[in-house]
Structure formats: structure tokens, C-alpha cells
Design an enzyme around this catalytic site. Structure first.
Site, PDB file in Angstrom:
ATOM      1  N   CYS A 141      -1.050   3.911  -6.324  1.00 12.09           N
ATOM      2  CA  CYS A 141      -1.903   3.266  -5.317  1.00 12.09           C
ATOM      3  C   CYS A 141      -2.098   1.853  -5.829  1.00 12.09           C
ATOM      4  O   CYS A 141      -2.345   1.643  -7.037  1.00 12.09           O
ATOM      5  CB  CYS A 141      -3.245   3.992  -5.232  1.00 12.09           C
ATOM      6  SG  CYS A 141      -4.523   3.063  -4.334  1.00 12.09           S
ATOM      7  N   THR A 193       0.049   4.329   0.392  1.00  6.88           N
ATOM      8  CA  THR A 193      -0.363   5.262   1.438  1.00  6.88           C
ATOM      9  C   THR A 193       0.254   4.858   2.778  1.00  6.88           C
ATOM     10  O   THR A 193       0.829   5.682   3.492  1.00  6.88           O
ATOM     11  CB  THR A 193      -1.908   5.261   1.557  1.00  6.88           C
ATOM     12  OG1 THR A 193      -2.460   5.420   0.256  1.00  6.88           O
ATOM     13  CG2 THR A 193      -2.399   6.355   2.465  1.00  6.88           C
ATOM     14  N   CYS A 251       0.866  -1.174   0.000  1.00 11.20           N
ATOM     15  CA  CYS A 251       0.000   0.000   0.000  1.00 11.20           C
ATOM     16  C   CYS A 251       0.910   1.233   0.000  1.00 11.20           C
ATOM     17  O   CYS A 251       1.724   1.391   0.925  1.00 11.20           O
ATOM     18  CB  CYS A 251      -0.864  -0.042   1.262  1.00 11.20           C
ATOM     19  SG  CYS A 251      -1.864   1.430   1.519  1.00 11.20           S
TER      20      CYS A 251
HETATM   21  N1  DGL Z   1      -4.083   0.661  -1.856  1.00 12.88           N
HETATM   22  C1  DGL Z   1      -3.669   1.782  -1.112  1.00 12.88           C
HETATM   23  C2  DGL Z   1      -2.455   2.476  -1.724  1.00 12.88           C
HETATM   24  O1  DGL Z   1      -1.658   1.847  -2.365  1.00 12.88           O
HETATM   25  C3  DGL Z   1      -4.653   2.768  -0.564  1.00 12.88           C
HETATM   26  C4  DGL Z   1      -6.086   2.750  -0.809  1.00 12.88           C
HETATM   27  C5  DGL Z   1      -6.836   3.439   0.334  1.00 12.88           C
HETATM   28  O2  DGL Z   1      -7.073   2.768   1.331  1.00 12.88           O
HETATM   29  O3  DGL Z   1      -7.155   4.630   0.212  1.00 12.88           O
HETATM   30  O4  DGL Z   1      -2.255   3.650  -1.537  1.00 12.88           O
END
Ligand code: DGL
Length: 256
Positions: free
Chosen positions: A185, A76, A74
Site C-alpha cells: 500500500c 488498491t 495506489c
Molecule cells: N494507498 C492505497 C494503496 O496503495 C490505499 C489506501 C486506502 O485508501 O485504503 O493501497
């Protein structure tokens, strides 16, 4: 910790399945536990402190389950918590993912690069430092995409709804011809085809999944932690919201 212990892969939902796919491709003999924190999703519209606290609890739980390495699948959570997690859990390798800005910047000189990510990722210093390194070579435009991960979580990876969402999202940039797009993301590679269609087929798409898988393999080898077997590994998929099982969608996306 045993070599046959699993590698834990974490995301806020099914996004990290795009990274798990690359991990399995590169290391088919490893065992994996995938954890989607869908009860607390989305991460991208929370504060860095909130995401960091959630990730501390997730990693603690996965270490207690016997994970030999943690992959933060992820962007984020990597930007908000990787540093703090590595400081706290020094006994285990923690691998993060970062937007593939470097390869997209070297793809074509003076090109227009669109960086799609969550609002929180785009607020973090980490991505700005990365972009500063390449902003003399290419023209980088950042695009926060709130709402996009939610469509992926609902399994809407193709069709009218996703096409309309993307059309509206890209509308302010209709006069710019993008040479490449960075999917910052892990949910977005699941809608790569729709993104390509919305921006015109020629656009080159980059994401950090493959690089993260390579880095994970490198760390496991360095620490002598690879699973020395020639039997295909086991993949366990789990999530935090018992009322919304991600397994059916996760399996569909893994096999797409
Ligand atoms: N999949 C996540 C990323 O790579 C974040 C998605 C989320 O929970 O907002 O940033």
C-alpha cells in the site's frame, strides 16, 4: 496532447506521494499533478466496484485537465480498476503499481515474507495470482492493515501512536522472524522506519514505487511523450476534500 503536459498521479490521499517522490527522482523535468481523493478515503475497506467507479471519475477529471499519462499510485485502485480504466481510456497510458512480491521472493531462499496491504488489495485475484507464482520459493504471510492509512493521513508517521498500532498489528506473528516485508500500500513507505523498528532492524523492506516510476518512464519514452526540457518540472498537489487540504502534509512527506 503536448510533451509538456503533466503526468497525473492518483491515490486516495497522501500515500501516492511515496510514488511521486520516485517519479520526480527519475524524471525531474516532467510536470506532475498529484490528486488525493481524500474525500472518499479509505479505498481499502470499500468494495472493488465502489473503488472502480471513483477511479473512473478521477481519471476522467484528470484527462480533462490535460494529463498526458496516468499513474495509479495506489495498490488498491490498481487491483480494483486498472483493467477497466485501460479498456475505457485507450488514448492515454495508464500505469499501475503492484506489491513488490517478486523482488522480495528472490531476496532470500526459503525466507519468511510478510505482505502488508489493505483488506481490498488482499481480496483481489491479482495479488493471489502473483503470490501463487512464488509460494514454492518462500513462505508468504499476508497481513491486512485497516487503520494504518488513517494514521498516515493524520501525519502520524512516527511516535508512540504508530509504534503502539504496529506492535498490536504484529503481535500474532511475534514468533516468526521475517526476512522481508512487502509494503503493498503506498501509504506504508511513509512509516517504513516505524515498521522496521517494530519488526527488528534486520528486516528488508520492499515497495513498488521505484518500479512504477521506471515503468512510467519507459512508457513515456516508448510513446515519445517525455518532456524535452532541462528545466525542473512543476508539481501541483490537489485533493477532493476542500475542508481537509493535504498540501502541507504532502509537502512534508515529499521532502522527508
Ligand atoms: N494507498 C492505497 C494503496 O496503495 C490505499 C489506501 C486506502 O485508501 O485504503 O493501497
Amino acid at each position: 496532447m503536448k510533451n509538456s503536459s503533466p503526468v497525473a498521479v492518483i491515490d486516495s490521499g497522501v500515500g501516492g506521494i511515496s510514488v511521486l517522490k520516485e517519479l520526480i527522482k527519475l524524471m525531474p523535468y516532467e510536470n506532475f499533478i498529484y490528486f488525493g481523493d481524500n474525500k472518499n478515503a479509505p479505498y481499502g475497506t470499500k468494495s472493488a466496484e465502489e473503488v472502480c467507479a471513483l477511479m473512473m471519475a478521477n481519471v476522467e477529471m484528470l484527462i480533462n485537465k490535460g494529463a498526458k499519462a496516468i499513474v495509479i499510485a495506489c495498490n488498491t485502485a490498481t487491483a480494483a480498476a486498472a483493467k477497466q480504466l485501460r479498456e475505457k481510456y485507450t488514448q492515454i497510458p495508464i500505469i499501475g503499481i503492484e506489491p513488490a512480491i517478486k523482488p522480495s521472493a528472490s531476496y532470500k531462499e526459503n525466507s519468511n515474507v510478510l505482505v502488508m496491504a489493505t483488506p481490498l488489495t488482499l481480496k483481489q485475484e491479482k495479488i493471489h495470482d502473483l503470490m501463487d507464482r512464488f509460494c514454492d520459493d518462500v513462505n508468504i504471510i499476508t497481513l491486512p492493515c485497516p487503520g494504518l492509512m488513517e494514521l498516515v493521513e493524520e501525519g502520524k508517521t512516527e511516535g508512540v501512536e504508530i509504534d503502539n498500532f504496529l506492535k498490536k498489528l504484529f503481535e500474532p506473528y511475534r514468533n516468526i522472524s521475517f526476512d522481508s516485508v512487502v509494503l503493498g500500500c503506498t501509504h506504508y513507505p511513509h512509516v517504513k522506519n516505524a515498521i522496521k523498528k517494530a519488526l527488528g532492524g534486520d528486516v528488508m523492506i520492499f515497495d513498488g514505487g521505484e518500479g512504477t516510476a521506471r515503468e512510467t518512464k519507459r512508457r513515456l519514452c516508448e510513446l515519445g511523450l517525455e518532456n524535452n526540457t532541462n528545466q525542473k518540472g512543476e508539481v501541483i498537489i490537489s485533493c477532493s476534500d476542500s475542508e481537509k487540504d493535504i498540501k502541507p502534509l504532502a509537502k512534508r512527506l515529499l521532502n522527508a
